[in-house]
Design a protein around this motif. Structure first.
Motif, PDB file in Angstrom:
ATOM      1  N   GLY A  97     -21.825 -12.970   4.557  1.00  0.00           N
ATOM      2  CA  GLY A  97     -22.207 -12.606   5.917  1.00  0.00           C
ATOM      3  C   GLY A  97     -23.635 -12.992   6.262  1.00  0.00           C
ATOM      4  O   GLY A  97     -24.297 -13.731   5.536  1.00  0.00           O
ATOM      5  N   ASP A  98     -24.109 -12.478   7.405  1.00  0.00           N
ATOM      6  CA  ASP A  98     -25.455 -12.776   7.889  1.00  0.00           C
ATOM      7  C   ASP A  98     -26.498 -12.068   7.033  1.00  0.00           C
ATOM      8  O   ASP A  98     -26.393 -10.867   6.764  1.00  0.00           O
ATOM      9  CB  ASP A  98     -25.598 -12.339   9.346  1.00  0.00           C
ATOM     10  CG  ASP A  98     -24.664 -13.112  10.269  1.00  0.00           C
ATOM     11  OD1 ASP A  98     -24.306 -14.246   9.908  1.00  0.00           O
ATOM     12  OD2 ASP A  98     -24.289 -12.579  11.334  1.00  0.00           O
ATOM     13  N   VAL A  99     -27.518 -12.809   6.619  1.00  0.00           N
ATOM     14  CA  VAL A  99     -28.531 -12.259   5.727  1.00  0.00           C
ATOM     15  C   VAL A  99     -29.900 -12.834   6.079  1.00  0.00           C
ATOM     16  O   VAL A  99     -30.029 -13.844   6.787  1.00  0.00           O
ATOM     17  CB  VAL A  99     -28.234 -12.576   4.240  1.00  0.00           C
ATOM     18  CG1 VAL A  99     -26.937 -11.930   3.799  1.00  0.00           C
ATOM     19  CG2 VAL A  99     -28.199 -14.087   4.012  1.00  0.00           C
ATOM     20  N   GLY A 100     -30.919 -12.190   5.536  1.00  0.00           N
ATOM     21  CA  GLY A 100     -32.262 -12.738   5.528  1.00  0.00           C
ATOM     22  C   GLY A 100     -32.685 -12.911   4.082  1.00  0.00           C
ATOM     23  O   GLY A 100     -32.487 -12.011   3.258  1.00  0.00           O
ATOM     24  N   LEU A 101     -33.241 -14.070   3.736  1.00  0.00           N
ATOM     25  CA  LEU A 101     -33.626 -14.369   2.355  1.00  0.00           C
ATOM     26  C   LEU A 101     -35.122 -14.633   2.279  1.00  0.00           C
ATOM     27  O   LEU A 101     -35.650 -15.463   3.023  1.00  0.00           O
ATOM     28  CB  LEU A 101     -32.871 -15.592   1.834  1.00  0.00           C
ATOM     29  CG  LEU A 101     -31.341 -15.535   1.806  1.00  0.00           C
ATOM     30  CD1 LEU A 101     -30.777 -16.840   1.248  1.00  0.00           C
ATOM     31  CD2 LEU A 101     -30.849 -14.348   0.996  1.00  0.00           C
ATOM     32  N   LEU A 102     -35.792 -13.926   1.377  1.00  0.00           N
ATOM     33  CA  LEU A 102     -37.210 -14.166   1.108  1.00  0.00           C
ATOM     34  C   LEU A 102     -37.296 -15.179  -0.033  1.00  0.00           C
ATOM     35  O   LEU A 102     -36.987 -14.863  -1.180  1.00  0.00           O
ATOM     36  CB  LEU A 102     -37.910 -12.865   0.728  1.00  0.00           C
ATOM     37  CG  LEU A 102     -39.384 -12.978   0.323  1.00  0.00           C
ATOM     38  CD1 LEU A 102     -40.218 -13.559   1.456  1.00  0.00           C
ATOM     39  CD2 LEU A 102     -39.934 -11.626  -0.121  1.00  0.00           C
ATOM     40  N   VAL A 103     -37.702 -16.399   0.277  1.00  0.00           N
ATOM     41  CA  VAL A 103     -37.731 -17.481  -0.703  1.00  0.00           C
ATOM     42  C   VAL A 103     -38.864 -17.254  -1.700  1.00  0.00           C
ATOM     43  O   VAL A 103     -40.011 -17.022  -1.314  1.00  0.00           O
ATOM     44  CB  VAL A 103     -37.915 -18.848  -0.008  1.00  0.00           C
ATOM     45  CG1 VAL A 103     -37.952 -19.970  -1.042  1.00  0.00           C
ATOM     46  CG2 VAL A 103     -36.792 -19.090   0.987  1.00  0.00           C
ATOM     47  N   THR A 104     -38.538 -17.312  -2.988  1.00  0.00           N
ATOM     48  CA  THR A 104     -39.548 -17.105  -4.036  1.00  0.00           C
ATOM     49  C   THR A 104     -39.838 -18.369  -4.835  1.00  0.00           C
ATOM     50  O   THR A 104     -40.914 -18.502  -5.410  1.00  0.00           O
ATOM     51  CB  THR A 104     -39.100 -16.007  -5.008  1.00  0.00           C
ATOM     52  OG1 THR A 104     -37.840 -16.383  -5.596  1.00  0.00           O
ATOM     53  CG2 THR A 104     -38.936 -14.672  -4.289  1.00  0.00           C
TER      54      THR A 104
END
Length: 350
Positions: free
Chosen positions: A193-200
């Motif tokens: 589903g719809d998500v927000g990802l904090l790129v590391t």
């Protein structure tokens, strides 16, 4: 074009007054704020070199190629950053090679005439950890020659190999040794589903990256974990030299960009002399650190919270810019890779 000692012409055909003159070798102005980075892949770009040193705020990159040799002089703005870069990157595996990083005031060692191509670290399909950092080879499909001259060739489709540190054969045993109970893994692999990802962390020139799935649970886990580690770091003893071996659970300083450095959980992937290659399990980032800088973290109490970051693959395009790290991507998780279900496919909203 740059010439090496073997390739450089012995004389200029037209010197002053028509006299043959010996060509002077190229020289570079050396500054105490510059760092020398050697044994780079010949096809590396200045952007990738800048990304390699992103934690040290590179100002300028001067890439030099001489035959098969490729190296760079990078201005970091201060002698202190130069010292940190040398400590962090010298000897680090990169694209199946071992980096040579030192102050540009020290002349880099040149191979003698007739020397063979620098020996590369072998990339193994087994989870040995060698060549571990940012292993990302890709192949090109060559279109068949058209039988009809009016037939147009299909565009070449890039195929990307899964980085070693993301493969199940490497990652699952690592997680089992760190966290013992992997009951949470099934839930992670079925996220959608719809998500927000904090790129590391980003694997350069590939669609693969590590990121944290931004949720309320993640926020709670981050607060609990980081506060626990902050309280415990001074109480945790440094590891004895004999204890620094592959599979050791430990604590090392991790560079959080503009946020500075902090002690975080890591796992020893490999050891080379007085250096250890570690994976920061909460960021998906590898680093080469001095053996004497690792603290013990073997109690299971520190490993009850699952890793904060997990591997993803962009469905379209690649995350080529170093500026995307520590930024949030909005989009949708569309499933998992067939043969590597721990890697989720992500479609970014434009």
């Amino acid at each position: 074009m740059f010439w090496g000692s073997r390739d450089r012409p012995a004389a200029e055909p037209l010197g002053k007054k028509g006299v043959m003159e010996e060509q002077k070798p190229l020289r570079f102005k050396k500054r105490e704020t510059e760092v020398y980075v050697g044994n780079l892949p010949p096809d590396i770009s200045e952007e990738e070199i800048r990304y390699l040193l992103k934690d040290f705020n590179p100002l300028r990159v001067h890439r030099v190629q001489s035959g098969y040799r490729c190296f760079a002089f990078v201005d970091l703005g201060s002698a202190h950053r130069v010292a940190l870069a040398i400590q962090e990157l010298n000897g680090k595996p990169f694209h199946s090679r071992k980096l040579y990083v030192n102050s540009s005031r020290r002349s880099p060692k040149r191979p003698p005439d007739g020397a063979q191509r620098p020996q590369e670290l072998q990339v193994s399909q087994r989870p040995s950890g060698r060549g571990f950092a940012e292993i990302a080879a890709y192949l090109q499909l060559t279109p068949k020659a058209p039988g009809d001259p009016r037939e147009t060739a299909r565009p070449r489709t890039p195929l990307f190999a899964v980085p070693m540190e993301m493969r199940g054969s490497f990652l699952v045993p690592l997680l089992r040794e760190c966290f013992r109970d992997l009951g949470w893994l099934a839930t992670v692999c079925h996220t959608g589903g719809d998500v927000g990802l904090l790129v590391t962390s980003i694997v350069p020139r590939t669609p693969f990256f590590w990121a944290m799935h931004v949720t309320e649970t993640l926020h709670q886990n981050m607060q609990a974990l980081f506060s626990t580690l902050a309280e415990a770091e001074e109480q945790q003893p440094y590891l004895q030299d004999a204890a620094v071996q592959r599979g050791a659970r430990c604590l090392a300083e991790y560079h959080l960009g503009t946020y500075g450095r902090a002690w975080n959980r890591c796992w020893v992937v490999d050891r080379v002399d007085s250096w250890a290659v570690v994976l920061f399990v909460d960021f998906g980032q590898s680093a080469t650190v001095p053996v004497q800088c690792l603290r013990s973290l073997d109690s299971d109490d520190f490993w009850t919270i699952p890793p904060l970051a997990q591997p993803f693959m962009l469905r379209k395009g690649i995350l080529s810019s170093y500026q995307r790290t520590h930024h949030i991507l909005k989009g949708r998780i569309t499933g998992a890779l067939n043969l590597e279900p721990q890697i989720l496919k992500f479609e970014e909203l434009r």
